[in-house]
Design a protein around this motif. Structure first.
Motif, PDB file in Angstrom:
ATOM      1  N   VAL A  44      47.622  32.926  41.862  1.00 12.39           N
ATOM      2  CA  VAL A  44      46.332  32.473  42.382  1.00 12.39           C
ATOM      3  C   VAL A  44      45.491  33.712  42.664  1.00 12.39           C
ATOM      4  N   LEU A  45      44.242  33.694  42.206  1.00 10.23           N
ATOM      5  CA  LEU A  45      43.322  34.778  42.533  1.00 10.23           C
ATOM      6  C   LEU A  45      41.969  34.176  42.844  1.00 10.23           C
ATOM      7  N   GLU A  46      41.539  34.365  44.078  1.00  8.18           N
ATOM      8  CA  GLU A  46      40.266  33.857  44.555  1.00  8.18           C
ATOM      9  C   GLU A  46      39.538  34.979  45.294  1.00  8.18           C
ATOM     10  N   PRO A  47      38.241  34.823  45.549  1.00 10.60           N
ATOM     11  CA  PRO A  47      37.560  35.805  46.396  1.00 10.60           C
ATOM     12  C   PRO A  47      38.230  35.875  47.764  1.00 10.60           C
ATOM     13  N   GLY A  48      38.840  36.980  48.058  1.00  5.57           N
ATOM     14  CA  GLY A  48      39.469  37.154  49.365  1.00  5.57           C
ATOM     15  C   GLY A  48      40.943  36.831  49.420  1.00  5.57           C
ATOM     16  N   ARG A  49      41.551  36.357  48.311  1.00  5.69           N
ATOM     17  CA  ARG A  49      42.971  35.986  48.395  1.00  5.69           C
ATOM     18  C   ARG A  49      43.647  36.073  47.034  1.00  5.69           C
ATOM     19  N   ALA A  50      44.868  36.616  47.037  1.00  2.26           N
ATOM     20  CA  ALA A  50      45.722  36.625  45.852  1.00  2.26           C
ATOM     21  C   ALA A  50      47.109  36.162  46.268  1.00  2.26           C
ATOM     22  N   GLU A  51      47.774  35.434  45.376  1.00  2.00           N
ATOM     23  CA  GLU A  51      49.147  34.980  45.644  1.00  2.00           C
ATOM     24  C   GLU A  51      50.013  35.281  44.440  1.00  2.00           C
ATOM     25  N   PHE A  52      51.235  35.706  44.708  1.00  2.00           N
ATOM     26  CA  PHE A  52      52.221  35.997  43.677  1.00  2.00           C
ATOM     27  C   PHE A  52      53.448  35.124  43.920  1.00  2.00           C
ATOM     28  N   ASP A  53      53.980  34.555  42.843  1.00  2.00           N
ATOM     29  CA  ASP A  53      55.255  33.851  42.909  1.00  2.00           C
ATOM     30  C   ASP A  53      56.329  34.790  42.402  1.00  2.00           C
ATOM     31  N   ILE A  54      57.231  35.162  43.286  1.00  2.00           N
ATOM     32  CA  ILE A  54      58.249  36.157  42.981  1.00  2.00           C
ATOM     33  C   ILE A  54      59.609  35.477  42.865  1.00  2.00           C
ATOM     34  N   SER A  55      60.304  35.741  41.787  1.00  2.00           N
ATOM     35  CA  SER A  55      61.653  35.219  41.568  1.00  2.00           C
ATOM     36  C   SER A  55      62.632  36.376  41.611  1.00  2.00           C
ATOM     37  N   LEU A  56      63.605  36.290  42.520  1.00  2.00           N
ATOM     38  CA  LEU A  56      64.572  37.372  42.703  1.00  2.00           C
ATOM     39  C   LEU A  56      65.995  36.827  42.638  1.00  2.00           C
ATOM     40  N   SER A  57      66.725  37.275  41.647  1.00  2.00           N
ATOM     41  CA  SER A  57      68.156  36.963  41.596  1.00  2.00           C
ATOM     42  C   SER A  57      68.897  37.984  42.454  1.00  2.00           C
ATOM     43  N   PRO A  58      70.155  37.741  42.804  1.00  2.00           N
ATOM     44  CA  PRO A  58      70.905  38.686  43.634  1.00  2.00           C
ATOM     45  C   PRO A  58      70.896  40.098  43.027  1.00  2.00           C
ATOM     46  N   GLY A  59      70.509  41.073  43.839  1.00  2.00           N
ATOM     47  CA  GLY A  59      70.481  42.463  43.392  1.00  2.00           C
ATOM     48  C   GLY A  59      69.256  42.851  42.591  1.00  2.00           C
ATOM     49  N   ALA A  60      68.379  41.913  42.287  1.00  2.00           N
ATOM     50  CA  ALA A  60      67.206  42.204  41.452  1.00  2.00           C
ATOM     51  C   ALA A  60      66.113  42.883  42.277  1.00  2.00           C
ATOM     52  N   GLN A  61      65.229  43.562  41.566  1.00  2.00           N
ATOM     53  CA  GLN A  61      64.103  44.203  42.234  1.00  2.00           C
ATOM     54  C   GLN A  61      62.853  44.084  41.373  1.00  2.00           C
ATOM     55  N   THR A  62      61.706  44.092  42.010  1.00  2.00           N
ATOM     56  CA  THR A  62      60.434  44.011  41.310  1.00  2.00           C
ATOM     57  C   THR A  62      59.376  44.692  42.157  1.00  2.00           C
ATOM     58  N   SER A  63      58.192  44.890  41.613  1.00  2.00           N
ATOM     59  CA  SER A  63      57.115  45.557  42.336  1.00  2.00           C
ATOM     60  C   SER A  63      55.796  44.849  42.092  1.00  2.00           C
ATOM     61  N   LEU A  64      54.955  44.854  43.129  1.00  2.00           N
ATOM     62  CA  LEU A  64      53.577  44.394  43.038  1.00  2.00           C
ATOM     63  C   LEU A  64      52.676  45.602  43.247  1.00  2.00           C
ATOM     64  N   PHE A  65      51.536  45.590  42.574  1.00  2.00           N
ATOM     65  CA  PHE A  65      50.613  46.722  42.664  1.00  2.00           C
ATOM     66  C   PHE A  65      49.218  46.228  43.013  1.00  2.00           C
ATOM     67  N   ILE A  66      48.570  46.976  43.916  1.00  2.00           N
ATOM     68  CA  ILE A  66      47.176  46.725  44.278  1.00  2.00           C
ATOM     69  C   ILE A  66      46.439  48.053  44.145  1.00  2.00           C
ATOM     70  N   ARG A  67      45.439  48.079  43.302  1.00  2.00           N
ATOM     71  CA  ARG A  67      44.635  49.298  43.129  1.00  2.00           C
ATOM     72  C   ARG A  67      43.209  48.967  43.548  1.00  2.00           C
ATOM     73  N   VAL A  68      42.708  49.708  44.533  1.00  2.00           N
ATOM     74  CA  VAL A  68      41.360  49.486  45.054  1.00  2.00           C
ATOM     75  C   VAL A  68      40.480  50.638  44.592  1.00  2.00           C
ATOM     76  N   VAL A  69      39.474  50.321  43.796  1.00  2.00           N
ATOM     77  CA  VAL A  69      38.563  51.326  43.229  1.00  2.00           C
ATOM     78  C   VAL A  69      37.212  51.191  43.919  1.00  2.00           C
ATOM     79  N   PHE A  70      36.647  52.305  44.363  1.00  2.00           N
ATOM     80  CA  PHE A  70      35.371  52.265  45.077  1.00  2.00           C
ATOM     81  C   PHE A  70      34.390  53.202  44.387  1.00  2.00           C
ATOM     82  N   GLU A  71      33.179  52.711  44.190  1.00  2.00           N
ATOM     83  CA  GLU A  71      32.155  53.478  43.476  1.00  2.00           C
ATOM     84  C   GLU A  71      30.787  53.168  44.058  1.00  2.00           C
ATOM     85  N   SER A  72      29.832  54.051  43.790  1.00  2.00           N
ATOM     86  CA  SER A  72      28.452  53.815  44.213  1.00  2.00           C
ATOM     87  C   SER A  72      27.504  54.405  43.174  1.00  2.00           C
TER      88      SER A  72
END
Length: 783
Positions: free
Chosen positions: A227-255
């Motif tokens: 889900v991605l909306e103005p002001g909110r994001a949701e991730f569905d994460i599936s983890l088996s025993p011993g598994a690992q994963t990563s989420l990334f958020i990159r915030v870019v600012f410009e003028s």
């Protein structure tokens, strides 16, 4: 921080119950019209209530809570760029709950924030009591700033025996508040803000300001959120025993500018603040190949940020002592200095402090560079060249500017650009100009860089001319100040609170005001400029300036010495009446050498008596003075940089025991601070057994000149002087405070020589050994 557009932070006493403010009154007087002055920092919450973490690169900085989140509680948290808050909220939750905190630390070099967390007890279904026990998923968060973007990795690893599905949510917002709004200034009008979902992995905020600047904040997510909306994001994460994963958020600012407008006239010929769009830019995000995943983008940026930091600190002088806790404090101080360093076309410049003063301040940059000179002269070179390039060229009362005056501060936020606050290019400092000249000589003495001196020589001459013409308003030989407009700072020394300069009965001094320490800066500036003039073949100029400096010393002693107090007066008011107040300012007379030798011991005694020294450090104003308030910003508090300059002054007059005593108090203070980091200031209450120093509620941390202070304390005790012309390292009567048995300095630089020096204390006597010598520099020990 000294003077940072906040002349009255010292009046504010935050109360935990109501958040109201109280105004301390000195004995024997009242100010009927005492109100909150302009540009004060509201203190309805204290920055010491919860640990905050700071990140910085270039003109961007972040203030985060210990989770790495932003805006969960009211306060200054946010991601800022050019004095504007580009991200006001960012919170990560697991199944609607905050993770459990395990640890939160800044990496030793301040390169990134590392947070370890775990899942709490989670009930997934209230009806069938399906749950996930706590501590089954480890969460590791890494967050850093680099070249126009904030990078955030949230790693999850399962230690469960079952397969689990988790919902990770991220809420976010961007309010584009000007930093002065965050500090408490109200605005009647603001620009227009919008937000859109630009792609399945990107949300973009956009603010069109009243200054015709378009400011954008783009949040990039990886992998693609469910889900991605103005002001909110949701991730569905599936983890088996011993598994690992990563989420990334990159915030870019410009003028960028919304519309093309003709350039405005500018007192320095160009937009001084725009010069901070830098060589290694903090304002333009790195461009990445199309299709490159967020994980790879994060990894590349992290690698490049480490390389950048290693390059910045290559070849500096380092210190290892016998005290592990002191070593940790030095490590943090070094990391803070280089985190606060920003690149300009003229070289690196230490921004003053986070959160309120993350920009160029003339006085702060100069004093920071002075104290760090023997560690790394690059700071001084960058400060000198930058301030020369932004020196005022015309009279501008709105900016308190006159030709030759050195910049006080520069701001790039919407309010500054519109003139709602006067700090776009603001010159309202009385001491920055003589300090600029003073630093030039100190820099040459250590570096021998005559080319830089030649390059900035016209600026140095203009600065001298300013001191004599505009600085000395009434022709009495003293440099004094009075603001040119009601918008400017009322007091313009480093103690620039509205009530920091007063008489013995507590009445505020009326200007023009001649400060004690400023006359010392002028004295040192003229002596230093005389020596530089001699090097450049200007013999007549050298002789004239030396004579002027010596004459100033005599008139200063006559006008400022107060026999009854046993020290120099805080200031002279417009009627040339002494502000007969015992203050730390007199210690700066020792630092600059303007104090007569026969006065030094009595000045030191007054500074270090129980009214002056509270066991942690020397108070700005001695206990018992009319406006003394240990909780104030400038009238009884303790500032590490102020104490460092006092210690250097005591060492100049060979009062080393006093310098070591102050050094010991500041080291003890650091042991009670988060990350062993000396703050901007702390309260001046007397030291009590089994208790640490009392924090100031809205102190900046990190702060550049507080970070540089430990190096000044150590140099003062060692009597360390680097003399390029004589090609010698001079050690005048070195001593060590009682918390150090030994200290080793690695890579001390002088001309082409490199030295490792070992200091060891035996029964109170310090021996010096040369462990390594590359080159022909001499080491001279004077007892």
């Amino acid at each position: 921080m000294a003077a940072k557009t906040d002349p009255a932070k010292d009046d504010i006493v935050a109360t935990a119950s109501s958040g109201q403010t109280a105004f301390p009154l000195g004995r024997g007087f009242q100010d009927a019209d005492e109100v909150l002055p302009t540009y004060h920092i509201e203190a309805q919450t204290s920055l010491v209530e919860r640990p905050l973490r700071s990140l910085k690169f270039g003109e961007a900085f972040g203030v985060l809570d210990s989770y790495g989140d932003i805006g969960v509680q009211p306060g200054p948290e946010g991601l800022y760029f050019q004095d504007t808050r580009y991200l006001s909220r960012l919170e990560v939750k697991i199944e609607g709950q905050r993770p459990l905190m395990l640890s939160s630390v800044m990496q030793d070099d301040n390169g990134a924030l590392s947070v370890d967390m775990t899942t709490p007890d989670i009930r997934l279904d209230a009806h069938d009591e399906t749950s996930i026990p706590r501590e089954t998923v480890a969460i590791e968060r890494t967050k850093f700033l680099f070249r126009g973007a904030c990078y955030d990795r949230i790693g999850l690893r399962s230690y469960d025996t079952k397969h689990r599905r988790l919902r990770v949510s991220v809420t976010f917002d961007a309010d584009y508040r000007d930093l002065f709004e965050v500090r408490g200034t109200d605005r009647k009008e603001r620009g227009k803000r919008g937000v859109l979902v630009a792609s399945p992995t990107e949300v973009q905020f956009r603010y069109v300001g009243l200054d015709d600047m378009v400011r954008t904040t783009s949040l990039h997510f990886g992998p693609t959120p469910a889900v991605l909306e103005p002001g909110r994001a949701e991730f569905d994460i599936s983890l088996s025993p011993g598994a690992q994963t990563s989420l990334f958020i990159r915030v870019v600012f410009e003028s960028h500018r919304a519309f093309t407008k003709p350039p405005a006239d500018d007192m320095v010929g160009e937009d001084a603040a725009a010069r901070l769009t830098l060589v290694a830019n903090g304002g333009t995000a790195a461009k990445h190949p199309k299709g490159l995943g967020e994980g790879m983008i994060f990894a590349r940026a992290y690698r490049d940020s480490r390389r950048d930091l290693r390059a910045l600190t290559a070849g500096i002088t380092t210190i290892i002592s016998s005290n592990d806790q002191f070593n940790e404090g030095l490590c943090r101080a070094t990391a803070d200095l280089y985190m606060l360093a920003s690149r300009t076309p003229e070289g690196i410049y230490p921004f003053a402090g986070i959160p309120w003063y993350s920009t160029v301040f003339g006085r702060d940059g100069i004093i920071t560079a002075m104290m760090a000179l023997w560690i790394d002269p690059k700071f001084a070179r960058g400060v000198l060249r930058y301030l020369a390039s932004t020196q005022a060229k015309v009279v501008d009362p709105a900016a308190d500017a006159q030709p030759g005056k050195v910049l006080h501060e520069t701001r790039r936020g919407e309010m500054a650009m519109l003139g709602e606050v006067p700090f776009r290019h603001y010159y309202g400092t009385i001491d920055g100009t003589p300090l600029f000249v003073m630093l030039a000589w100190e820099y040459y003495l250590v570096s021998g860089d005559l080319q830089t001196i030649k390059d900035i020589w016209p600026a140095l001459e203009l600065a001298l001319a300013w001191m004599d013409k505009y600085g000395d308003r009434d022709g009495d030989g003293f440099v004094e100040y009075a603001r040119d407009t009601e918008k400017g700072l009322e007091n313009q020394g480093w103690k620039d609170s509205h009530d920091s300069i007063f008489h013995a009965d507590g009445q505020l001094a009326k200007g023009p005001i001649a400060l004690c320490e400023v006359q010392g800066y002028v004295y040192a500036a003229k002596h230093g400029m005389a020596r530089l003039a001699a090097h450049l073949g200007h013999g007549d100029m050298a002789e004239r300036l030396s004579g002027e400096a010596d004459a100033l010393r005599e008139t200063f002693d006559t006008a400022f010495w107060n026999e009854e107090m046993g020290t120099y007066a805080l200031a002279l008011d417009g009627a040339k009446k002494q502000c007969a107040v015992r203050s730390s300012n007199a210690g700066h007379a020792l630092f600059t050498g303007i104090a007569k030798p026969e006065r030094a011991a009595r000045v030191a005694e007054t500074l270090l008596c129980n009214d002056g020294f509270n066991g942690w450090g020397v108070r700005t104003i001695a206990k018992g003075e009319a406006r003394y308030n240990p909780m104030s910003y400038h009238n009884g508090s303790i500032w590490p940089h102020d104490n460092a300059l006092i210690a250097m002054g005591l060492a100049r007059y060979d009062l080393k025991d006093g310098a070591a005593r102050i050094f010991k108090g500041m080291f003890d203070t650091s042991l009670y601070q988060d990350q062993k980091r000396l703050p901007e200031l702390f309260c001046g209450f007397m030291r009590r057994p089994q208790r640490g120093p009392v924090s100031y509620p809205v102190a900046c941390s990190p702060q550049a000149w507080a970070a540089a202070a430990p190096f000044a304390f150590l140099a003062a005790c060692l009597g360390l002087e680097l003399d390029h012309d004589r090609n010698r390292v001079l050690l005048k009567n070195p001593i060590l405070p009682d918390f150090l048995d030994g200290v080793t300095l690695y890579n001390v630089k002088l001309r082409d020589s490199r030295l490792d020096l070992r200091f060891q204390c035996y029964d109170g006597d310090v021996t010096v050994s040369v462990l390594r010598r590359h080159g022909d520099a001499q080491v001279v020990v004077m007892k």
